[in-house]
Design an enzyme around this catalytic site. Structure first.
Site, PDB file in Angstrom:
ATOM      1  N   GLY A  72      31.378  68.406  23.409  1.00 57.21           N
ATOM      2  CA  GLY A  72      30.893  68.421  22.103  1.00 57.21           C
ATOM      3  C   GLY A  72      29.544  68.722  23.203  1.00 57.21           C
ATOM      4  N   GLU A  92      28.693  64.596  34.754  1.00 59.32           N
ATOM      5  CA  GLU A  92      28.560  63.669  34.469  1.00 59.32           C
ATOM      6  C   GLU A  92      30.185  62.613  36.031  1.00 59.32           C
ATOM      7  OE1 GLU A  92      33.084  63.486  32.112  1.00 59.32           O
ATOM      8  OE2 GLU A  92      32.336  65.311  31.635  1.00 59.32           O
ATOM      9  N   TYR A 133      36.337  73.928  40.954  1.00 57.91           N
ATOM     10  CA  TYR A 133      35.829  73.884  40.318  1.00 57.91           C
ATOM     11  C   TYR A 133      36.595  72.685  39.701  1.00 57.91           C
ATOM     12  CZ  TYR A 133      35.799  75.025  34.825  1.00 57.91           C
ATOM     13  OH  TYR A 133      34.664  74.644  33.535  1.00 57.91           O
ATOM     14  N   GLY A 150      35.738  73.611  25.917  1.00 53.63           N
ATOM     15  CA  GLY A 150      37.463  72.566  25.253  1.00 53.63           C
ATOM     16  C   GLY A 150      37.735  73.509  24.095  1.00 53.63           C
ATOM     17  N   GLU A 171      30.430  79.141  24.486  1.00 51.27           N
ATOM     18  CA  GLU A 171      29.679  77.981  24.577  1.00 51.27           C
ATOM     19  C   GLU A 171      29.871  78.118  26.656  1.00 51.27           C
ATOM     20  OE1 GLU A 171      31.566  73.485  25.213  1.00 51.27           O
ATOM     21  OE2 GLU A 171      32.224  74.424  23.351  1.00 51.27           O
ATOM     22  N   GLU A 225      37.285  66.243  18.678  1.00 48.14           N
ATOM     23  CA  GLU A 225      37.182  66.523  20.776  1.00 48.14           C
ATOM     24  C   GLU A 225      36.149  64.998  21.430  1.00 48.14           C
ATOM     25  OE1 GLU A 225      35.369  69.668  24.152  1.00 48.14           O
ATOM     26  OE2 GLU A 225      35.375  70.209  21.243  1.00 48.14           O
ATOM     27  N   GLY A 253      34.214  76.135  31.360  1.00 47.45           N
ATOM     28  CA  GLY A 253      35.107  76.159  30.684  1.00 47.45           C
ATOM     29  C   GLY A 253      34.716  75.699  28.932  1.00 47.45           C
TER      30      GLY A 253
END
Length: 437
Positions: A259, A241, A373, A409, A422, A286, A407
């Site tokens: 998500g 993104e 990062y 959320g 995840e 989220e 990472g």
């Protein structure tokens, strides 16, 4: 020295990632940045100038001379002023900002070690561009250099993809599940609503970064991709993104993703994961929180009434994962700069927390120093336009070693084991394509 600014009409590239990786691997000029955006690929090299900002010092190198001085205020304002003063003569700047760049705007400077790197930008002498038709353009090189670069691009044709080296991403020495549980307890106590916590996977071998970029790009569908070698840091990644885009028409955009479910497991499993993603209350909450935060942040630098949301909760596929995604836009207010917009929006809400100030405080307490990062790779235009691509799904390397990082959320409904899974899903965008040096 004369320079060229021409299209090499005899050269058309069908695999731009291979050409960019070959240019980087040949290392004609030392430090370089590769940046992919909107079907265009750029190899920028041989800096005529660099700007480095750390927690205590600003260093500017131009025409072989380096000056260093202290600085005050915000890092964004310092960078805006420096770039406005440099004799860039129409050149772009390329480089990166680290996550710790946000410490000034979010009141977290007390966590920084002296000398923490914040920004490293370079202004290249030479650029090689591959446009959307596959045509090659070379700018800033003398005729002999241009011929050498064209030969390097041509030599990338029909070359086989490199072979990867297996990486076990399930090894965790960081106590990730315990850190997630601690964050959930803080969320339940009302300290904040969401935080992104990450874990680092050390690689037990040196990495061929250009080869990893080429192989990884063949298996990813990024919003932007990058490959860089700057000041002893190498990295390659497939950004899911944009943190920020400010166009020449002063439109400010950000594209929050929040998500996540796995992708690439076959049509039936991918479809089931998508259905689960768009109906999971935890993922929806989220994502909605992230969009709400971005809307408010753009509103602080945009003309009143111009901020809007489009493509709300679309699903975008990014390599080994699929995400909920939205786009938030506004028109930059008069008197505001692209760096003002970056200061308002950085770090990406999808890599920090909500509300952002206590979320970032949690990141500094629970995560190790992040550096590149969840920072951004930048392309800055002399017209004032700017792009900042979020640095995730990447491999990093210095003289001290190589590593991956991912990472997840964390919200009140989070379960430590699911958040760990995840991170494994996200690491699957890079880990299978790491090429050993």
């Amino acid at each position: 020295m004369s320079t060229t600014d021409e299209r090499l009409r005899a050269e058309y590239v069908t695999d731009p990632a291979a050409a960019m990786a070959r240019l980087a691997a040949e290392d004609h000029f030392g430090d370089h940045v590769v940046y992919e955006r909107g079907g265009e690929w750029i190899f920028a090299a041989d800096p005529i100038g660099t700007v480095e900002l750390d927690a205590g010092e600003l260093r500017i190198t131009w025409a072989g001379k380096t000056t260093a001085r202290g600085w005050s205020g915000s890092p964004a304002a310092v960078m805006n002023n420096v770039l406005a003063e440099l004799p860039m003569t129409g050149r772009n700047a390329y480089g990166w900002i680290g996550f710790e760049f946000c410490a000034w705007s979010l009141g977290a400077t007390g966590y920084l070690r002296p000398g923490t790197a914040l920004v490293h930008l370079m202004i290249p002498r030479v650029e090689v561009r591959i446009d959307t038709t596959g045509a090659v353009w070379i700018t800033g090189a003398d005729p002999d250099e241009a011929a050498t670069l064209a030969d390097t691009v041509a030599s990338s044709r029909d070359t086989a993809l490199p072979q990867p080296h297996p990486v076990d991403v399930r090894i965790d020495t960081s106590g990730y599940r315990e850190r997630v549980a601690a964050a959930v307890a803080e969320i339940e106590s009302g300290r904040y609503q969401k935080v992104i916590l990450s874990r680092k996977v050390e690689l037990p071998f040196a990495v061929d970064i250009p080869a990893t970029y080429r192989l990884g790009r063949a298996h990813n569908t990024p919003a932007r991709s990058f490959l860089l070698k700057l000041g002893g840091l190498e990295a390659a990644g497939f950004s899911p993104e944009l943190v920020l885009s400010v166009d020449d028409d002063r439109t400010v955009s950000t594209e929050p993703l929040a998500g996540t479910r796995a992708f690439g497991l076959g049509a039936e499993m991918d479809s089931a994961a998508r259905a689960e993603l768009i109906s999971d209350p935890k993922e929806i909450v989220e994502h909605a929180l992230s969009v709400q935060t971005c809307f408010a942040e753009i509103g602080t630098v945009a003309e009143p009434g111009t901020t809007s949301v489009s493509d709300f909760m679309a699903v975008r596929e990014r390599g080994s994962v699929q995400h909920l995604a939205s786009t938030v836009r506004g028109r930059l207010a008069a008197g505001r700069t692209a760096w003002d917009a970056l200061d308002a929006i950085f770090p990406s809400v999808t890599a920090s927390g909500i509300p952002k100030r206590p979320g970032v405080d949690s990141v500094f307490r629970h995560d190790r120093p992040r550096g590149l990062y969840s920072g951004a790779v930048l392309m800055v235009s002399p017209t004032g336009a700017l792009e900042a691509a979020l640095v995730l799904r990447a491999v990093y390397q210095t003289d001290a070693g190589a590593w991956l990082r991912a990472g997840a959320g964390v919200v009140a409904q989070s379960r430590p084991e699911r958040e760990f899974e995840e991170t494994c899903e996200k690491l699957g965008s890079v880990a299978p394509y790491v090429v050993r040096a």
